[in-house]
Design a protein around this motif. Structure first.
Motif, PDB file in Angstrom:
ATOM      1  N   THR A 155     -18.940 -20.699 -49.816  1.00  8.73           N
ATOM      2  CA  THR A 155     -19.195 -22.117 -50.064  1.00  8.73           C
ATOM      3  C   THR A 155     -18.786 -22.485 -51.486  1.00  8.73           C
ATOM      4  OG1 THR A 155     -21.440 -21.794 -50.916  1.00  8.73           O
ATOM      5  CG2 THR A 155     -21.191 -21.989 -48.529  1.00  8.73           C
ATOM      6  N   PRO A 156     -18.495 -23.771 -51.739  1.00  5.11           N
ATOM      7  CA  PRO A 156     -18.124 -24.196 -53.093  1.00  5.11           C
ATOM      8  C   PRO A 156     -19.210 -23.932 -54.132  1.00  5.11           C
ATOM      9  CG  PRO A 156     -17.486 -25.860 -51.490  1.00  5.11           C
ATOM     10  CD  PRO A 156     -18.321 -24.848 -50.748  1.00  5.11           C
ATOM     11  N   GLY A 158     -20.803 -21.405 -54.650  1.00  7.94           N
ATOM     12  CA  GLY A 158     -20.729 -20.036 -55.151  1.00  7.94           C
ATOM     13  C   GLY A 158     -19.653 -19.820 -56.190  1.00  7.94           C
ATOM     14  N   GLU A 159     -18.944 -20.880 -56.588  1.00 10.92           N
ATOM     15  CA  GLU A 159     -17.848 -20.740 -57.542  1.00 10.92           C
ATOM     16  C   GLU A 159     -18.300 -20.165 -58.874  1.00 10.92           C
ATOM     17  OE1 GLU A 159     -14.573 -21.221 -57.211  1.00 10.92           O
ATOM     18  OE2 GLU A 159     -14.832 -21.627 -55.084  1.00 10.92           O
ATOM     19  N   ALA A 160     -19.501 -20.554 -59.336  1.00 11.77           N
ATOM     20  CA  ALA A 160     -19.976 -20.081 -60.636  1.00 11.77           C
ATOM     21  C   ALA A 160     -20.110 -18.563 -60.644  1.00 11.77           C
ATOM     22  CB  ALA A 160     -21.312 -20.734 -60.985  1.00 11.77           C
ATOM     23  N   ALA A 161     -20.624 -17.998 -59.561  1.00 18.26           N
ATOM     24  CA  ALA A 161     -20.776 -16.546 -59.481  1.00 18.26           C
ATOM     25  C   ALA A 161     -19.417 -15.856 -59.464  1.00 18.26           C
ATOM     26  CB  ALA A 161     -21.585 -16.164 -58.244  1.00 18.26           C
ATOM     27  N   GLU A 208     -11.893 -13.912 -43.205  1.00 19.94           N
ATOM     28  CA  GLU A 208     -10.815 -13.489 -44.107  1.00 19.94           C
ATOM     29  C   GLU A 208     -10.193 -14.690 -44.796  1.00 19.94           C
ATOM     30  OE1 GLU A 208      -9.682 -10.582 -44.988  1.00 19.94           O
ATOM     31  OE2 GLU A 208     -10.362  -9.119 -43.490  1.00 19.94           O
ATOM     32  N   GLU A 209      -9.977 -15.755 -44.050  1.00 21.06           N
ATOM     33  CA  GLU A 209      -9.366 -16.960 -44.609  1.00 21.06           C
ATOM     34  C   GLU A 209     -10.297 -17.619 -45.634  1.00 21.06           C
ATOM     35  OE1 GLU A 209      -8.537 -19.292 -41.185  1.00 21.06           O
ATOM     36  OE2 GLU A 209      -6.866 -18.014 -40.516  1.00 21.06           O
ATOM     37  N   VAL A 210     -11.589 -17.645 -45.338  1.00 27.44           N
ATOM     38  CA  VAL A 210     -12.557 -18.232 -46.262  1.00 27.44           C
ATOM     39  C   VAL A 210     -12.569 -17.471 -47.580  1.00 27.44           C
ATOM     40  CG1 VAL A 210     -15.031 -18.545 -46.701  1.00 27.44           C
ATOM     41  CG2 VAL A 210     -14.049 -19.263 -44.521  1.00 27.44           C
ATOM     42  N   LEU A 211     -12.577 -16.144 -47.506  1.00 22.52           N
ATOM     43  CA  LEU A 211     -12.591 -15.346 -48.729  1.00 22.52           C
ATOM     44  C   LEU A 211     -11.323 -15.578 -49.542  1.00 22.52           C
ATOM     45  CD1 LEU A 211     -13.913 -13.242 -50.523  1.00 22.52           C
ATOM     46  CD2 LEU A 211     -12.893 -11.450 -49.093  1.00 22.52           C
ATOM     47  N   GLY A 212     -10.180 -15.625 -48.862  1.00 21.08           N
ATOM     48  CA  GLY A 212      -8.922 -15.861 -49.556  1.00 21.08           C
ATOM     49  C   GLY A 212      -8.911 -17.196 -50.287  1.00 21.08           C
ATOM     50  N   GLU A 213      -9.451 -18.221 -49.634  1.00 17.96           N
ATOM     51  CA  GLU A 213      -9.505 -19.546 -50.248  1.00 17.96           C
ATOM     52  C   GLU A 213     -10.396 -19.550 -51.491  1.00 17.96           C
ATOM     53  OE1 GLU A 213     -10.887 -22.036 -47.148  1.00 17.96           O
ATOM     54  OE2 GLU A 213      -9.002 -21.995 -46.020  1.00 17.96           O
ATOM     55  N   ARG A 214     -11.513 -18.855 -51.426  1.00 14.09           N
ATOM     56  CA  ARG A 214     -12.466 -18.853 -52.540  1.00 14.09           C
ATOM     57  C   ARG A 214     -11.924 -18.082 -53.748  1.00 14.09           C
ATOM     58  NH1 ARG A 214     -14.655 -22.443 -50.444  1.00 14.09           N
ATOM     59  NH2 ARG A 214     -13.912 -23.283 -52.419  1.00 14.09           N
ATOM     60  N   ARG A 257     -24.892 -19.428 -48.009  1.00 21.16           N
ATOM     61  CA  ARG A 257     -24.919 -19.800 -46.610  1.00 21.16           C
ATOM     62  C   ARG A 257     -24.430 -18.598 -45.828  1.00 21.16           C
ATOM     63  NH1 ARG A 257     -21.783 -25.154 -45.339  1.00 21.16           N
ATOM     64  NH2 ARG A 257     -19.967 -23.797 -45.616  1.00 21.16           N
ATOM     65  N   GLY A 258     -24.778 -18.508 -44.572  1.00 19.76           N
ATOM     66  CA  GLY A 258     -24.361 -17.369 -43.776  1.00 19.76           C
ATOM     67  C   GLY A 258     -25.093 -16.116 -44.205  1.00 19.76           C
ATOM     68  N   GLY A 259     -24.302 -15.071 -44.571  1.00 14.81           N
ATOM     69  CA  GLY A 259     -24.899 -13.795 -44.940  1.00 14.81           C
ATOM     70  C   GLY A 259     -25.729 -13.849 -46.205  1.00 14.81           C
ATOM     71  N   PHE A 260     -25.539 -14.895 -47.030  1.00 13.34           N
ATOM     72  CA  PHE A 260     -26.266 -14.974 -48.292  1.00 13.34           C
ATOM     73  C   PHE A 260     -27.267 -16.130 -48.303  1.00 13.34           C
ATOM     74  CE2 PHE A 260     -22.458 -12.661 -49.205  1.00 13.34           C
ATOM     75  CZ  PHE A 260     -22.891 -11.652 -50.039  1.00 13.34           C
ATOM     76  N   GLN A 261     -27.677 -16.606 -47.141  1.00 13.37           N
ATOM     77  CA  GLN A 261     -28.603 -17.722 -47.078  1.00 13.37           C
ATOM     78  C   GLN A 261     -29.919 -17.385 -47.774  1.00 13.37           C
ATOM     79  OE1 GLN A 261     -29.384 -19.097 -43.139  1.00 13.37           O
ATOM     80  NE2 GLN A 261     -30.556 -20.861 -43.807  1.00 13.37           N
TER      81      GLN A 261
END
Length: 292
Positions: A155-156, A158-161, A208-214, A257-261
């Motif tokens: 998710t957006p 999580g950018e700071a981390a 995989e696509e989500v991780l690549g985008e982040r 969100r998801g696995g880190f909710q």
């Protein structure tokens, strides 16, 4: 002068380990180290049970001793490091929360005495990590080489981390392992005993696509950092703990969100803080920019 690295001390060996780690971090950041001791005044004793003047004097003396020991430990690790000291009569949580507003980082040990008793065993750790206005690092385990590991929730917020993890990996001259987990417990429960027959390939490809985008923009900003990606159908805490066995730092965000909710409000964060065999950095959603 740059914002200092702040470390909370109370005279415990765990706090001294945090001081040593914080001193190295201050050296890397070219910033001062600020030692903070919070002297909490016990309450609830019946009249005449203790000599309050003597108690205050004893607590103050213990605080000065803790700060002096911490100062020596820091300067043994980094000779010539600029070290500041703050001693206040207040609670640990409000003190650390207040100083975090002007700090680059707050560093804590896993166990403590006095003002930091039970820091990671009760509500204090959750409050500090949830309310601090800068990243918080909890020091556990031996200092060692290895990659920086970051939990990516997709998710957006999580950018700071992610940004913090890239910066740490670059400053340390090490690689970065980006971990993104996904599970579909609803499907697995509905098809109990037959989950192996389900085709999870579309969900895996999406992850995989989500991780690549982040990661995309951050890899361009830090071209010196070699990134290893892991996408797995697993629980977040289990995947991160597995990587923590060989990491020098694990980085997570405060919310996900998801696995880190509910990362800092539920079992995942508590499990990681209790059991990870390396320092854990908790970065709140307001600790950095939205992107690289």
């Amino acid at each position: 002068m740059s914002a200092p690295v702040v470390v909370g001390v109370d005279g415990s060996e765990s706090a001294l380990e945090a001081v040593r780690w914080a001193a190295e971090e201050a050296r890397r950041r070219h910033t001062p180290l600020r030692i903070v001791h919070a002297q909490e005044i016990p309450a609830g004793y019946p009249p005449g049970f203790v000599d309050w003047h003597a108690l205050h004097e004893a607590l103050a003396a213990a605080g000065r001793s803790a700060v002096d020991d911490a100062r020596r430990a820091a300067q043994e690790v980094v000779a010539g490091l600029t070290v500041e000291a703050v001693h206040v009569k207040a609670g640990a949580v409000p003190t650390l929360t207040e100083v975090s507003a002007h700090a680059a980082l707050v560093v804590l040990g896993t166990r403590g005495l006095g003002g930091f008793t039970g820091l990671l065993l009760g509500s204090t750790a959750v409050e500090v990590t949830a309310h601090a206005q800068c990243p918080v690092v909890v020091v556990r385990g031996a200092h060692r080489a290895g990659p920086v590991v970051v939990g990516v929730d997709g998710t957006p917020v999580g950018e700071a981390a992610i940004g913090f993890a890239f910066a740490e990996a670059s400053a340390r001259g090490t690689g970065l392992t980006a971990v993104h987990t996904w599970t579909d417990l609803l499907l697995e429960t509905a098809f109990a005993g037959g989950a192996a027959a389900l085709d999870f390939a579309p969900l895996a490809q999406q992850a995989e696509e989500v991780l690549g985008e982040r990661l995309a923009g951050w890899q361009e900003k830090y071209p010196d950092v070699i990134v290893t990606r892991e996408v797995s159908r697993d629980r977040a805490s289990r995947a991160l703990l597995r990587h923590a066995e060989h990491a020098q730092l694990v980085v997570v965000g405060t919310r996900g969100r998801g696995g880190f909710q509910g990362l800092l409000l539920g079992s995942t964060s508590q499990h990681l803080l209790r059991h990870a065999r390396c320092p854990v950095a908790v970065v709140s959603t307001h600790d950095g920019a939205e992107g690289p």
